[in-house]
Design a protein around this motif. Structure first.
Motif, PDB file in Angstrom:
ATOM      1  N   GLY A 160       0.781  -1.225   0.000  1.00 55.57           N
ATOM      2  CA  GLY A 160       0.000   0.000   0.000  1.00 55.57           C
ATOM      3  C   GLY A 160       0.811   1.272   0.000  1.00 55.57           C
ATOM      4  N   ARG A 161       2.149   1.163   0.041  1.00 57.42           N
ATOM      5  CA  ARG A 161       2.969   2.373   0.034  1.00 57.42           C
ATOM      6  C   ARG A 161       3.762   2.459  -1.286  1.00 57.42           C
ATOM      7  N   ILE A 162       3.800   3.671  -1.820  1.00 55.48           N
ATOM      8  CA  ILE A 162       4.605   3.907  -3.022  1.00 55.48           C
ATOM      9  C   ILE A 162       6.061   3.959  -2.591  1.00 55.48           C
ATOM     10  N   VAL A 163       6.883   3.035  -3.127  1.00 57.63           N
ATOM     11  CA  VAL A 163       8.276   2.949  -2.684  1.00 57.63           C
ATOM     12  C   VAL A 163       9.257   3.399  -3.761  1.00 57.63           C
ATOM     13  N   ILE A 164       8.877   3.332  -5.023  1.00 61.85           N
ATOM     14  CA  ILE A 164       9.771   3.765  -6.113  1.00 61.85           C
ATOM     15  C   ILE A 164       8.935   4.493  -7.151  1.00 61.85           C
ATOM     16  N   THR A 165       9.398   5.664  -7.593  1.00 60.91           N
ATOM     17  CA  THR A 165       8.726   6.432  -8.649  1.00 60.91           C
ATOM     18  C   THR A 165       9.779   6.985  -9.607  1.00 60.91           C
ATOM     19  N   SER A 166       9.512   6.916 -10.860  1.00 62.46           N
ATOM     20  CA  SER A 166      10.404   7.529 -11.853  1.00 62.46           C
ATOM     21  C   SER A 166       9.542   8.015 -13.012  1.00 62.46           C
ATOM     22  N   PRO A 167       9.812   9.204 -13.596  1.00 62.66           N
ATOM     23  CA  PRO A 167      10.870  10.132 -13.191  1.00 62.66           C
ATOM     24  C   PRO A 167      10.563  10.742 -11.820  1.00 62.66           C
ATOM     25  N   ILE A 168      11.648  11.008 -11.065  1.00 66.06           N
ATOM     26  CA  ILE A 168      11.490  11.410  -9.675  1.00 66.06           C
ATOM     27  C   ILE A 168      11.419  12.909  -9.488  1.00 66.06           C
ATOM     28  N   GLU A 169      11.870  13.722 -10.518  1.00 65.89           N
ATOM     29  CA  GLU A 169      11.906  15.169 -10.338  1.00 65.89           C
ATOM     30  C   GLU A 169      10.514  15.688 -10.006  1.00 65.89           C
ATOM     31  N   GLY A 170      10.430  16.435  -8.915  1.00 68.46           N
ATOM     32  CA  GLY A 170       9.164  17.045  -8.526  1.00 68.46           C
ATOM     33  C   GLY A 170       8.192  16.079  -7.905  1.00 68.46           C
ATOM     34  N   ASN A 171       8.567  14.810  -7.731  1.00 63.03           N
ATOM     35  CA  ASN A 171       7.628  13.819  -7.218  1.00 63.03           C
ATOM     36  C   ASN A 171       8.043  13.275  -5.853  1.00 63.03           C
ATOM     37  N   GLU A 172       8.934  13.982  -5.161  1.00 62.38           N
ATOM     38  CA  GLU A 172       9.393  13.499  -3.866  1.00 62.38           C
ATOM     39  C   GLU A 172       8.236  13.224  -2.905  1.00 62.38           C
ATOM     40  N   PRO A 173       7.182  14.082  -2.908  1.00 68.43           N
ATOM     41  CA  PRO A 173       6.093  13.794  -1.953  1.00 68.43           C
ATOM     42  C   PRO A 173       5.415  12.454  -2.200  1.00 68.43           C
ATOM     43  N   ALA A 174       5.526  11.903  -3.412  1.00 63.48           N
ATOM     44  CA  ALA A 174       4.859  10.640  -3.693  1.00 63.48           C
ATOM     45  C   ALA A 174       5.595   9.458  -3.100  1.00 63.48           C
ATOM     46  N   LEU A 175       6.907   9.575  -2.840  1.00 66.94           N
ATOM     47  CA  LEU A 175       7.659   8.459  -2.279  1.00 66.94           C
ATOM     48  C   LEU A 175       7.158   8.156  -0.862  1.00 66.94           C
ATOM     49  N   ARG A 176       7.044   6.872  -0.552  1.00 63.14           N
ATOM     50  CA  ARG A 176       6.548   6.404   0.745  1.00 63.14           C
ATOM     51  C   ARG A 176       5.133   6.897   1.040  1.00 63.14           C
ATOM     52  N   TYR A 177       4.394   7.241  -0.048  1.00 62.60           N
ATOM     53  CA  TYR A 177       3.025   7.721   0.146  1.00 62.60           C
ATOM     54  C   TYR A 177       2.129   6.528   0.454  1.00 62.60           C
ATOM     55  N   ASP A 178       1.312   6.629   1.540  1.00 61.94           N
ATOM     56  CA  ASP A 178       0.458   5.528   1.971  1.00 61.94           C
ATOM     57  C   ASP A 178      -0.878   5.619   1.237  1.00 61.94           C
ATOM     58  N   LEU A 179      -1.069   4.710   0.265  1.00 60.15           N
ATOM     59  CA  LEU A 179      -2.295   4.729  -0.518  1.00 60.15           C
ATOM     60  C   LEU A 179      -3.501   4.301   0.305  1.00 60.15           C
ATOM     61  N   PHE A 180      -3.301   3.438   1.346  1.00 57.70           N
ATOM     62  CA  PHE A 180      -4.427   2.977   2.139  1.00 57.70           C
ATOM     63  C   PHE A 180      -5.047   4.112   2.953  1.00 57.70           C
TER      64      PHE A 180
END
Length: 659
Positions: free
Chosen positions: A107-127
């Motif tokens: 339920g957590r976003i652990v990897i995102t690419s491209p990462i520029e400007g998307n730091e808030p999405a890392l470790r984001y709890d979808l639940f």
């Protein structure tokens, strides 16, 4: 003026009422039929967009399989974390509309690419996401293993998008979901549903019919719906004509209503005709039949009527068009008619009408010239007959008028051709007999010159030889003249061969330059690669010699003669009006001389016609040109005006397929 009988009005009203009822019923039925057809056309117009949208979705969702395979193929979590950015960059290269690739773990976003400007999405709890559909779709994807689609929703990264997820093969300490984030506007644009459809208004809605693409929400009125098959459900593509349903059927319905109105009018008039029994209606029907007969005799052209009592001439639209006017512009007395007749023909037309009125002529037939509205002159043929009243006085003339210009032009060309043929026959016969006599004269003269050697040193021998040489020169000039006459009359034997025109004219250049002299310039613009022509090379030489000599004589104070070759066509968009259909080789001889008046141009190809001074020309040069070109199956055209020079165009048919 008598009133129409009551019965006629009653019949007209009944016919009009029935026609109106029938027109209304047909109009309602036809409108319903057109709406069904319009909806069918709209569905056909929508189909390519539905297919394109489905393809755009499928192409992007197909990337999810690569993301899953990449995770399954990494040996360790560390390798996955380190290699994912490079993999994502390569995957997204050249792909439009994919915002990011992601991995989700419990339920957590652990990897995102491209990462520029998307730091808030890392470790984001979808639940814990406040949007209810996010946790539900995450659990559904983890439980089912099928592709789930969430959206359209507002993205954390900004904008409007779709979240697409699918479970990864379970492994310890590895992500359990692969996800891609799609940009909705790019997706809809790739499907062509961004307001660019020329004939239809399109909208895209999701499973809950929430608008997320195409024209502004609500713009489609009573739309047609096509369902676009996408993973995890269908989307609805809504469409309606850009002009609206009423506008889509308006042109055809308008035509139908115009026809219905015309039928109502016809029915009303028919009721008047059938219900009336008055003498005036019978007489008008008879006169209409008379006009029709006359129109057929004149070739079905325009009709006219001359009311002598009221001094008024009425013209039909076709008749007025021959004068270059509208019928309303010719609505006047007979004086207005004569104002448009050529002054040289007015007396003859008046005399014909006077003879009709006196009874010495039974039918009006007159061919005369008219002055058109633009100042041009046209020949017309008028045919008519006179109607008298009960006392025998002239009352009106009825008739038709037709354009006679083309017929007169054809007759003039025929007469000109007949004159040329007659002169050619006579010239050919005389030249043939005279050529036989010249053969004997030249032969005996040569024998006489040879025999002067027998005189030895006799002082008289030189004088005799000089006299005989003059006889020989004169006879040879006469032989050349008879050769031209025979060529003109087509009695001279010709040997057609395949001739490459530009090459042949280049070989003639030195001779043509000598003929023009030092004060006249010869310019050659000869195009290579033209198809060959089938002609007699000797006659081609005669044609060029006569045209160039003629051009030089037209420039007494010097000037330039330009010889060109090119390809011309007698059919197709670039056709030349003087040519029959087919491909032609054109030879142009243009000079900067004094030019010719229209009267001279009309006679230049006549034998023995010349404008040169006495002793300067025989008048056969251009006649020979005309005969040689015609003998080769070609056409010769002249364009000239006083003071601007002359251009002769010789068109010869391509001989590539005539061998």
């Amino acid at each position: 003026m008598r009133r129409l009988p009551r019965r006629a009005w009653q019949a007209a009203l009944v016919a009009a009422g029935l026609a109106l009822v029938l027109a209304f019923v047909v109009d309602r039925w036809y409108a319903a039929h057109l709406r069904v057809e319009a909806r069918a056309r709209t569905r056909v117009a929508m189909a390519p967009y539905a297919s394109a949208l489905a393809g755009a979705v499928d192409r992007r969702i197909a990337l999810l399989a690569g993301v899953r395979s990449f995770a399954d193929s990494r040996p360790t979590r560390r390798a996955l974390d380190q290699e994912f950015p490079l993999f994502a960059e390569g995957t997204l290269l050249g792909v439009n509309g994919v915002v990011a690739l992601q991995y989700v773990e419990r339920g957590r976003i652990v990897i995102t690419s491209p990462i520029e400007g998307n730091e808030p999405a890392l470790r984001y709890d979808l639940f814990s996401d406040p949007r209810p559909e996010i946790p539900a779709d995450v659990r559904r994807a983890m439980a089912s293993g099928e592709v789930t689609v969430t959206g359209p929703i507002a993205l954390v990264q900004g904008g409007n998008g779709l979240l697409v997820r699918q479970r990864i093969t379970p492994r310890p300490d590895f992500p359990d979901l692969a996800a891609i984030i799609l940009d909705v506007p790019s997706l809809v644009a790739d499907g062509g549903v961004s307001g660019n459809a020329p004939d239809v208004v399109l909208e895209v809605r999701d499973r809950g019919l929430a608008w997320f693409g195409g024209d502004p929400a609500g713009s489609a009125q009573r739309p047609e719906t096509l369902y676009v098959r996408v993973p995890d459900g269908d989307w609805a593509l809504l469409g309606s004509p850009r002009a609206g349903w009423a506008g889509a059927i308006a042109p055809e319905l308008r035509s139908s209503r115009i026809t219905s109105a015309a039928l109502v009018l016809v029915a009303t008039l028919l009721g008047l005709v059938l219900g009336g029994r008055e003498e005036r209606l019978v007489r008008e029907v008879a006169e209409s039949g008379s006009r029709l007969g006359l129109a057929l005799r004149a070739g079905g052209m325009g009709a006219w009527e001359y009311d002598m009592v009221r001094d008024r001439v009425v013209w039909s639209e076709a008749a007025a068009a021959m004068f270059g006017y509208l019928p309303s512009e010719l609505d006047g007395g007979v004086s207005q008619f004569f104002a448009r007749v050529h002054p040289d023909d007015q007396a003859a037309v008046r005399r014909t009408i006077d003879e009709m009125m006196r009874g010495t002529r039974g039918e009006y037939v007159a061919e005369y010239r008219v002055l058109l509205a633009d100042g041009a002159i046209r020949w017309v043929l008028g045919i008519g007959e006179l109607k008298r009243d009960a006392s025998g006085q002239p009352e009106r003339m009825l008739g038709v008028v037709s354009d006679a210009s083309e017929r007169r032009a054809i007759e003039e060309r025929l007469r000109h051709s007949q004159r040329l043929e007659a002169v050619g026959t006579l010239a050919g016969g005389v030249a043939h007999d005279f050529n036989n006599l010249l053969t004997a004269i030249i032969g005996f003269t040569e024998l006489a010159i040879d025999r002067t050697t027998d005189l030895g040193e006799d002082p008289r021998a030189e004088g005799i030889r000089s006299d005989l040489s003059q006889v020989m020169m004169t006879a040879e000039r006469a032989a050349a003249l008879t050769s031209q006459l025979l060529a003109f009359s087509r009695r001279k034997t010709t040997e057609p061969t395949q001739v490459e025109i530009s090459a042949a004219l280049r070989d003639m250049e030195p001779m043509l330059r000598r003929l023009l002299g030092a004060d006249r310039m010869l310019v050659s613009e000869l195009r290579d690669g033209l198809p060959p022509v089938l002609c007699d090379s000797g006659q081609l030489t005669q044609v060029m010699l006569n045209l160039v000599v003629n051009a030089g004589d037209a420039m007494p104070d010097g000037g330039t003669v330009t010889v060109r070759t090119r390809l011309a066509f007698g059919s197709g968009p670039a056709r030349e009006p003087d040519l029959p259909p087919g491909a032609w080789i054109c030879i142009e001889v243009e000079d900067t001389g004094v030019g010719m008046s229209p009267d001279v141009q009309a006679r230049i190809f006549e034998p023995y016609f010349t404008t040169k001074k006495l002793g300067r020309g025989t008048g056969l040069g251009l006649a020979v040109v005309y005969g040689a070109v015609e003998n080769a199956g070609g056409v010769v055209v002249v364009k000239s005006a006083p003071g601007v020079g002359t251009t002769f165009r010789v068109y010869l048919p391509s001989g590539a397929d005539r061998t």
